[in-house]
Design an enzyme around this catalytic site. Structure first.
Site, PDB file in Angstrom:
ATOM      1  N   HIS A 207       4.700  -8.413  -4.590  1.00  0.00           N
ATOM      2  CA  HIS A 207       3.334  -8.727  -4.121  1.00  0.00           C
ATOM      3  C   HIS A 207       2.936 -10.159  -4.471  1.00  0.00           C
ATOM      4  CE1 HIS A 207       1.846  -4.652  -3.035  1.00  0.00           C
ATOM      5  NE2 HIS A 207       2.753  -4.254  -3.907  1.00  0.00           N
TER       6      HIS A 207
ATOM      7  N   SER B 133       3.371   3.132   2.577  1.00  0.00           N
ATOM      8  CA  SER B 133       3.957   2.969   3.913  1.00  0.00           C
ATOM      9  C   SER B 133       3.754   4.197   4.798  1.00  0.00           C
ATOM     10  CB  SER B 133       5.448   2.639   3.796  1.00  0.00           C
ATOM     11  OG  SER B 133       6.152   3.692   3.161  1.00  0.00           O
TER      12      SER B 133
ATOM     13  N   GLU C  90       0.695 -11.902  -3.240  1.00  0.00           N
ATOM     14  CA  GLU C  90      -0.768 -12.047  -3.142  1.00  0.00           C
ATOM     15  C   GLU C  90      -1.463 -11.666  -4.450  1.00  0.00           C
ATOM     16  OE1 GLU C  90       1.072  -9.781  -1.912  1.00  0.00           O
ATOM     17  OE2 GLU C  90       0.126  -7.824  -2.174  1.00  0.00           O
TER      18      GLU C  90
ATOM     19  N   ILE D   9       5.339  -3.136  -7.617  1.00  0.00           N
ATOM     20  CA  ILE D   9       4.561  -1.918  -7.820  1.00  0.00           C
ATOM     21  C   ILE D   9       5.183  -0.808  -6.971  1.00  0.00           C
ATOM     22  CG2 ILE D   9       2.276  -0.852  -7.635  1.00  0.00           C
ATOM     23  CD1 ILE D   9       1.127  -3.750  -7.730  1.00  0.00           C
ATOM     24  N   ARG D  10       5.783   0.152  -7.606  1.00  0.00           N
ATOM     25  CA  ARG D  10       6.522   1.199  -6.881  1.00  0.00           C
ATOM     26  C   ARG D  10       7.290   0.561  -5.718  1.00  0.00           C
ATOM     27  NH1 ARG D  10       3.986   5.087  -4.224  1.00  0.00           N
ATOM     28  NH2 ARG D  10       2.099   3.873  -4.207  1.00  0.00           N
TER      29      ARG D  10
ATOM     30  N   GLY E 235       0.867  -1.174   0.000  1.00  0.00           N
ATOM     31  CA  GLY E 235       0.000   0.000   0.000  1.00  0.00           C
ATOM     32  C   GLY E 235       0.897   1.214   0.000  1.00  0.00           C
TER      33      GLY E 235
ATOM     34  N   CYS F 244       6.111  -5.356   0.373  1.00  0.00           N
ATOM     35  CA  CYS F 244       6.248  -4.024  -0.220  1.00  0.00           C
ATOM     36  C   CYS F 244       6.170  -2.917   0.843  1.00  0.00           C
ATOM     37  CB  CYS F 244       5.218  -3.850  -1.334  1.00  0.00           C
ATOM     38  SG  CYS F 244       5.759  -2.639  -2.537  1.00  0.00           S
TER      39      CYS F 244
HETATM   40  N1  GLN Z   1       6.038   2.942  -2.701  1.00  0.00           N
HETATM   41  C1  GLN Z   1       5.172   2.542  -1.646  1.00  0.00           C
HETATM   42  C2  GLN Z   1       5.639   3.089  -0.306  1.00  0.00           C
HETATM   43  O1  GLN Z   1       6.603   3.756  -0.221  1.00  0.00           O
HETATM   44  C3  GLN Z   1       5.073   1.035  -1.562  1.00  0.00           C
HETATM   45  C4  GLN Z   1       4.333   0.495  -2.763  1.00  0.00           C
HETATM   46  C5  GLN Z   1       3.646  -0.818  -2.525  1.00  0.00           C
HETATM   47  O2  GLN Z   1       3.404  -1.239  -1.400  1.00  0.00           O
HETATM   48  N2  GLN Z   1       3.252  -1.443  -3.600  1.00  0.00           N
HETATM   49  O3  GLN Z   1       5.017   2.846   0.680  1.00  0.00           O
END
Ligand code: GLN
Length: 190
Positions: A174, A48, A176, A136-137, A46, A78
């Site tokens: 991820h 952080s 999941e 994802i990022r 998500g 993540c």
């Molecule tokens: N870039 C997000 C962060 O800094 C993490 C991205 C993710 O959980 N998919 O929290």
């Protein structure tokens, strides 16, 4: 066995679905009393900074740190991995975090949302077949302390993407979202 999933923000539902496929009951954790009797907790991906702030708002930060010291097994994916890291290279101001695992992590290490990608990850502990990693990022684990076991790296540049320190597990991707539940099954053995 009941596995807790921190459900303040992020993709906690997908983790619950993965556990359901394995026949494991999950409990969404939003308040300190939801930790009662839990032995395992997943912290989802998500944002952080948001999850950290909500941990403070809902009085979960200290109870979680305390339980991590006692017996709780925790898996951060993540954003969850960022929250578990002892050191965040580019933390957003003084973003609240658990800081329980001896790793140094860099947020958004591969760039912005459009630089998200998938890669096959070799995780020998799961067998010969690589796991599809959805990034994802994603953060990158820059270094890991002596008590941390590196479980997997990106084949392209060697960045650590999965690691374990006793009952603490982090993955920067991820699982999941990949429909492959081997890491969830592994977490149940910690
Ligand atoms: N870039 C997000 C962060 O800094 C993490 C991205 C993710 O959980 N998919 O929290």
């Amino acid at each position: 066995m009941t596995v807790g999933i921190l459900a303040l923000q992020g993709d906690f539902r997908e983790h619950a679905e993965a556990l359901q496929r394995l026949g494991v009951t999950s409990r969404l954790v939003r308040l300190p009393q939801h930790l009662e009797g839990l032995e395992r907790l997943i912290i989802p991906g998500g944002e952080s900074t948001t999850i950290g702030k909500l941990m403070v708002t809902y009085n979960l930060l200290e109870p979680l740190q305390q339980r991590a010291n006692e017996h709780l097994a925790i898996w951060g994916t993540c954003a969850g991995a960022i929250l578990m890291a002892r050191q965040i290279d580019n933390a957003y101001r003084d973003q609240p975090r658990l800081g329980i695992m001896d790793i140094r992590i860099r947020r958004n290490t591969f760039g912005r949302q459009i630089d998200s990608f998938e890669a096959h990850i070799d995780l020998p502990l799961l067998g010969a077949e690589p796991l599809k990693g959805v990034f994802i990022r994603a953060p990158g684990i820059e270094s890991a302390g002596p008590n941390v076991e590196v479980l997997g790296r990106l084949s392209s540049d060697g960045t650590i993407v999965a690691a374990r320190q006793q009952r603490l597990l982090v993955t920067t991707f991820h699982p999941e979202l990949a429909g492959d539940d081997r890491l969830h099954r592994y977490f149940l053995t910690l």
